[in-house]
Design an enzyme around this catalytic site. Structure first.
Site, short mmCIF file in Angstrom:
data_model
loop_
_atom_site.label_atom_id
_atom_site.label_comp_id
_atom_site.label_asym_id
_atom_site.label_seq_id
_atom_site.Cartn_x
_atom_site.Cartn_y
_atom_site.Cartn_z
N THR A 146 0.83 -1.21 0.00
CA THR A 146 0.00 0.00 0.00
C THR A 146 0.86 1.25 0.00
OG1 THR A 146 -1.82 -1.12 1.14
CG2 THR A 146 -1.75 1.28 1.30
N CYS A 164 -10.35 -5.43 -1.17
CA CYS A 164 -9.71 -4.43 -0.33
C CYS A 164 -10.60 -3.98 0.83
CB CYS A 164 -9.30 -3.22 -1.16
SG CYS A 164 -10.59 -2.63 -2.26
#
Length: 386
Positions: free
Chosen positions: A86, A331
């Site tokens: 990320t 996600c």
């Protein structure tokens, strides 16, 4: 709580017998485990210092970078270790955007990007645009180019492969269609499993997706790309990094990457055959839709949606039978929110299951899952009166 002998009882549930969620995280590769344990004693020092232990740590970090570069087909000076995939996505995408500040501030991206891209885009000002995809989840080079041709567009973002349905994007064609607009590529889902495609200016990957330790990401920035640090600076030599690298974990990630890329073709062929079996058997069930591209996809992953069934209930029912699978958006699975990926594809957004195989996945385990699934789906539908 204590048992009869007075010893504390564990409240942890036993691990599922069959793990089918490697798209979330692959089990630690033996090569990573061995390397990590060895590197803990040699890689603890700050690699930026000048004393002996620091120089040893620096050699380990440089070695890890060289191995990663060789495995991914990039230059060693294009590789930066970050704290996660990320983090790498945020730095890569926003860094390219900032590097093109004179051209504009807007980001165009496919409608099926991971939340790391979507949240990074929402964090910065600009008239950003999501480009639609076809029913398999692929974005058209022409559609992306048209969106990027608008005034004020700084960068485009398209994943190499979708985290949720496995569909591969035509990255080289997309990059060519974009012209001067640079392409950021989220490669977290496929790095280590397939060669990186050509055409991107910056990319991100995540070690725990290929059997490295969690907490290690890769930021790849092509030589000559116009990239600027979008976050507060640091005193590290590499401006693309921030803070103290986890040297032992970086080395372990590199060791796992080398191991999996060496056997990637063989493993992919075996996994693809098992996934083909799943796609065929699941598609034969009533009111079940297999989603994602039938051929242009990751070899180890398949997603299907079951009408009249709740995804959370499916996960729990299969878990009780000894099968660990995922549901919901890749996600946002912790909240089991409806999948924006499936919605963009025009597919059913509830009652979906994502199955992703380990490198040692056995046919017997896959067939056992397929034997259990129809009964589970039937029982759950019966609970709601169907």
């Amino acid at each position: 709580m204590t048992n009869a002998s007075g010893d504390p009882e564990s409240t942890a549930r036993p691990a599922p017998a069959v793990y089918l969620d490697t798209a979330s995280s692959e089990p630690l590769h033996p090569a990573a485990r061995e390397t990590l344990l060895a590197a803990l004693d040699a890689g603890y020092a700050d690699p930026r210092r000048l004393h002996g232990p620091a120089r040893s740590a620096r050699l380990l970090l440089d070695n890890a970078r060289e191995v990663v570069a060789e495995c991914l087909g990039v230059r060693a000076d294009e590789v930066t270790f970050t704290s996660s995939g990320t983090d790498a996505v945020h730095r890569g995408l926003l860094g390219l955007r900032l590097g093109r500040a004179r051209q504009g501030t807007a980001v165009v991206h496919s409608a099926v990007e991971h939340s790391a891209v979507l949240r990074a885009t929402a964090w910065v000002p600009g008239e950003h645009a999501a480009v639609g995809v076809d029913r398999h989840g692929r974005v058209s080079p022409g559609d992306l180019a048209d969106a990027a041709a608008r005034p004020g567009v700084a960068v485009a973002a398209v994943q190499s492969a979708n985290h949720e349905v496995g569909t591969l994007q035509p990255i080289a064609e997309l990059a060519e269609a974009l012209g001067e607009v640079p392409l950021f590529m989220d490669a977290c889902a496929g790095a280590g499993r397939q060669p990186l495609p050509d055409g991107w200016a910056a990319a991100a990957a995540s070690a725990h997706k290929w059997g490295g330790p969690a907490g290690v990401g890769l930021l790849l920035v092509r030589k000559g790309a116009r990239w600027r640090n979008p976050f507060p600076g640091d005193d590290r030599i590499d401006e693309r990094s921030s803070g103290f690298e986890n040297v032992p974990a970086a080395l372990a990630a590199a060791a796992a990457l080398r191991a999996v890329t060496t056997t990637a073709r063989e493993v992919a062929q075996r996994q693809a055959e098992l996934i083909d079996l799943v796609r065929t058997r699941v598609a034969a069930l009533p009111d079940v839709e297999v989603v994602g591209h039938p051929t242009q996809r990751l070899p180890h992953l398949v997603t299907f949606s079951c009408l009249y069934v709740d995804g959370e209930a499916l996960v729990h029912a299969l878990d009780r039978r000894g099968f660990a699978v995922a549901s919901g958006s890749a996600c946002t699975a912790s909240t089991l929110a409806p999948s924006h990926v499936l919605a963009a594809m025009g597919a059913l957004t509830h009652g979906n299951v994502r199955l992703s195989l380990t490198r040692e996945a056995a046919r017997a385990d896959v067939e056992a899952f397929l034997d259990v699934l129809p009964e589970v789906v039937t029982d759950l539908r019966a609970e709601v009166g169907l």
